[in-house]
Write a protein that holds these residues in place. Structure first.
Motif, short mmCIF file in Angstrom:
data_model
loop_
_atom_site.label_atom_id
_atom_site.label_comp_id
_atom_site.label_asym_id
_atom_site.label_seq_id
_atom_site.Cartn_x
_atom_site.Cartn_y
_atom_site.Cartn_z
N GLU A 134 0.89 -1.13 0.25
CA GLU A 134 0.02 0.12 0.07
C GLU A 134 0.90 1.25 0.11
O GLU A 134 2.03 1.08 0.42
CB GLU A 134 -0.97 -0.08 1.23
N ALA A 135 0.39 2.20 -0.49
CA ALA A 135 1.09 3.82 -0.68
C ALA A 135 0.06 4.68 -0.91
O ALA A 135 -0.70 4.38 -1.84
CB ALA A 135 2.08 3.38 -1.58
N GLU A 136 0.06 5.72 -0.21
CA GLU A 136 -0.62 6.99 -0.73
C GLU A 136 -0.52 7.30 -2.01
O GLU A 136 0.63 7.47 -2.37
CB GLU A 136 -0.60 8.01 0.30
N GLY A 137 -1.47 7.56 -2.81
CA GLY A 137 -1.52 7.86 -4.15
C GLY A 137 -1.27 6.84 -5.13
O GLY A 137 -1.27 7.02 -6.50
N LEU A 138 -0.99 5.39 -4.76
CA LEU A 138 -0.62 4.38 -5.60
C LEU A 138 -1.63 4.33 -6.55
O LEU A 138 -1.62 3.76 -7.79
CB LEU A 138 -0.32 3.35 -4.79
N THR A 139 -2.98 4.04 -5.67
CA THR A 139 -4.17 3.79 -6.85
C THR A 139 -4.56 4.75 -7.58
O THR A 139 -4.86 4.43 -8.84
CB THR A 139 -5.55 3.55 -5.54
N GLU A 140 -4.59 5.90 -7.33
CA GLU A 140 -4.55 6.92 -8.28
C GLU A 140 -3.62 6.84 -9.49
O GLU A 140 -4.01 7.24 -10.61
CB GLU A 140 -4.69 8.29 -7.62
N LEU A 141 -2.48 6.66 -9.16
CA LEU A 141 -1.43 6.40 -10.25
C LEU A 141 -1.76 5.62 -11.07
O LEU A 141 -1.98 5.55 -12.48
CB LEU A 141 -0.07 6.15 -9.66
N ALA A 142 -2.32 4.10 -10.71
CA ALA A 142 -2.64 2.95 -11.64
C ALA A 142 -3.84 3.30 -12.37
O ALA A 142 -3.86 3.11 -13.74
CB ALA A 142 -2.95 1.75 -10.78
N GLU A 143 -4.82 4.20 -11.91
CA GLU A 143 -6.01 4.40 -12.62
C GLU A 143 -5.83 5.57 -13.79
O GLU A 143 -6.14 5.45 -14.86
CB GLU A 143 -7.20 5.27 -11.65
N GLY A 144 -4.67 6.40 -13.26
CA GLY A 144 -4.46 7.39 -14.24
C GLY A 144 -3.57 6.58 -15.60
O GLY A 144 -3.90 7.23 -16.57
N LEU A 145 -2.93 5.95 -15.33
CA LEU A 145 -2.11 5.00 -16.31
C LEU A 145 -3.27 4.24 -17.22
O LEU A 145 -3.35 4.55 -18.33
CB LEU A 145 -1.08 3.93 -15.41
N ARG A 146 -4.21 3.84 -16.50
CA ARG A 146 -5.25 2.94 -17.32
C ARG A 146 -6.00 3.95 -18.13
O ARG A 146 -6.39 3.41 -19.30
CB ARG A 146 -5.81 2.07 -16.57
N ALA A 147 -6.11 4.96 -17.54
CA ALA A 147 -7.08 6.03 -18.33
C ALA A 147 -6.41 6.42 -19.56
O ALA A 147 -6.81 6.57 -20.72
CB ALA A 147 -7.35 6.93 -17.55
N GLU A 155 -5.02 -1.92 -25.69
CA GLU A 155 -5.48 -2.64 -24.91
C GLU A 155 -5.11 -2.87 -23.68
O GLU A 155 -3.66 -2.85 -23.31
CB GLU A 155 -5.91 -3.97 -25.53
N THR A 156 -5.56 -3.15 -22.55
CA THR A 156 -5.36 -3.22 -21.33
C THR A 156 -6.25 -3.90 -20.39
O THR A 156 -7.34 -4.27 -20.81
CB THR A 156 -5.00 -1.95 -20.43
N ASP A 157 -5.80 -4.76 -19.42
CA ASP A 157 -6.76 -5.53 -18.56
C ASP A 157 -7.68 -4.78 -17.96
O ASP A 157 -7.50 -3.34 -17.49
CB ASP A 157 -6.06 -6.27 -17.65
N ASP A 158 -8.79 -5.13 -17.64
CA ASP A 158 -9.95 -4.42 -16.95
C ASP A 158 -10.09 -4.84 -15.58
O ASP A 158 -11.24 -4.68 -14.75
CB ASP A 158 -11.29 -4.92 -17.58
N LEU A 159 -9.24 -5.64 -15.02
CA LEU A 159 -9.37 -6.27 -13.62
C LEU A 159 -8.90 -5.01 -12.62
O LEU A 159 -8.38 -3.94 -12.92
CB LEU A 159 -7.94 -7.27 -13.27
#
Length: 237
Positions: A134-147, A155-159
């Motif tokens: 876990e890390a603060e801002g990690l989920t936001e970074l992953a979501e920004g990359l996927r967007a 193509e990217t995964d939808d998991l």
């Protein structure tokens, strides 16, 4: 006449053999059994945080407890996957590099912490053993990359994103280990774009590019706060 007749069957046999050789298809100038290097039409890529050696070491010690058909991930290949791209045309790699550079410039270094181990799937016979992170801002970074990847039309995964480090994959019957808790962490200075190359002995991860986090740290946002007392320098991975 008799002498000529006695040689007649032999001559006819030689003529038949010559005809059979002439009926064979001509040999090709190319050798069909020569293996040529396989050039895939697409690449398997993923964005990830690299796990530094000082963090991989205690995880490798835990891997030593595995029994049965678990295949441990090599310490130098441990990472936290942020986004997986299963089929990227080679000509789009530069677009993905630009995306990583653009997103990383606004992200501060991430303080990543290890937590407990788990299995996927948790019920029944698991295929993967991992440790949560876990890390603060990690989920936001992953979501920004996927967007950003979707905006590029790649193509990217939808998991759903679940931050973790894969420790081992199961290749047959194998017992579970009891839950383990880790109290280590590190400061991730950036993210990496990897290419996954499949081999019979396991995947090879080839670095395509790295992107340093250049955003201000959370403490730097409060300019009016008094300066903190100097502390010992922190080792960077």
């Amino acid at each position: 006449m008799k002498k000529a007749e006695s040689r007649g069957p032999r001559a006819e046999g030689q003529k038949a053999q010559a005809g059979a050789r002439s009926a064979r298809p001509p040999a090709s100038g190319k050798q069909t059994n020569r293996e040529e290097p396989h050039q895939p039409s697409t690449y398997r890529l993923f964005y990830a945080l690299r796990v530094p050696a000082e963090i991989a070491a205690p995880l490798a010690q835990a891997q030593a407890r595995l029994r049965g058909n678990w295949r441990a991930v090599r310490p130098d290949q441990m990472h936290v996957t942020l986004s997986y791209l299963p089929a990227v045309p080679p000509e789009r790699v530069e677009d993905l590099k630009r995306l990583g550079t653009r997103l990383a410039q606004d992200v501060p270094p991430l303080d990543v912490r290890l937590r407990g181990t788990g299995y996927f799937p948790n019920e029944g016979s698991p295929r993967v053993w991992f440790v949560k992170t876990e890390a603060e801002g990690l989920t936001e970074l992953a979501e920004g990359l996927r967007a950003g990847i979707r905006d590029l039309g790649v193509e990217t995964d939808d998991l759903a994103f679940k931050a973790h480090i894969t420790l081992a994959r199961k290749k047959g019957p194998a017992p579970r280990l009891p839950p383990l808790i880790f109290d280590q962490g590190w400061t991730a200075p950036g993210l990496t774009l990897y290419r996954s190359i499949l081999r019979k002995t396991g995947p090879i991860y080839e670095v395509q590019s790295t992107f340093r986090f250049r955003g201000p740290a959370s403490g730097d946002l409060f300019e009016s706060a008094p300066p903190a007392a100097p502390s010992a320098p922190q080792e960077q991975p």
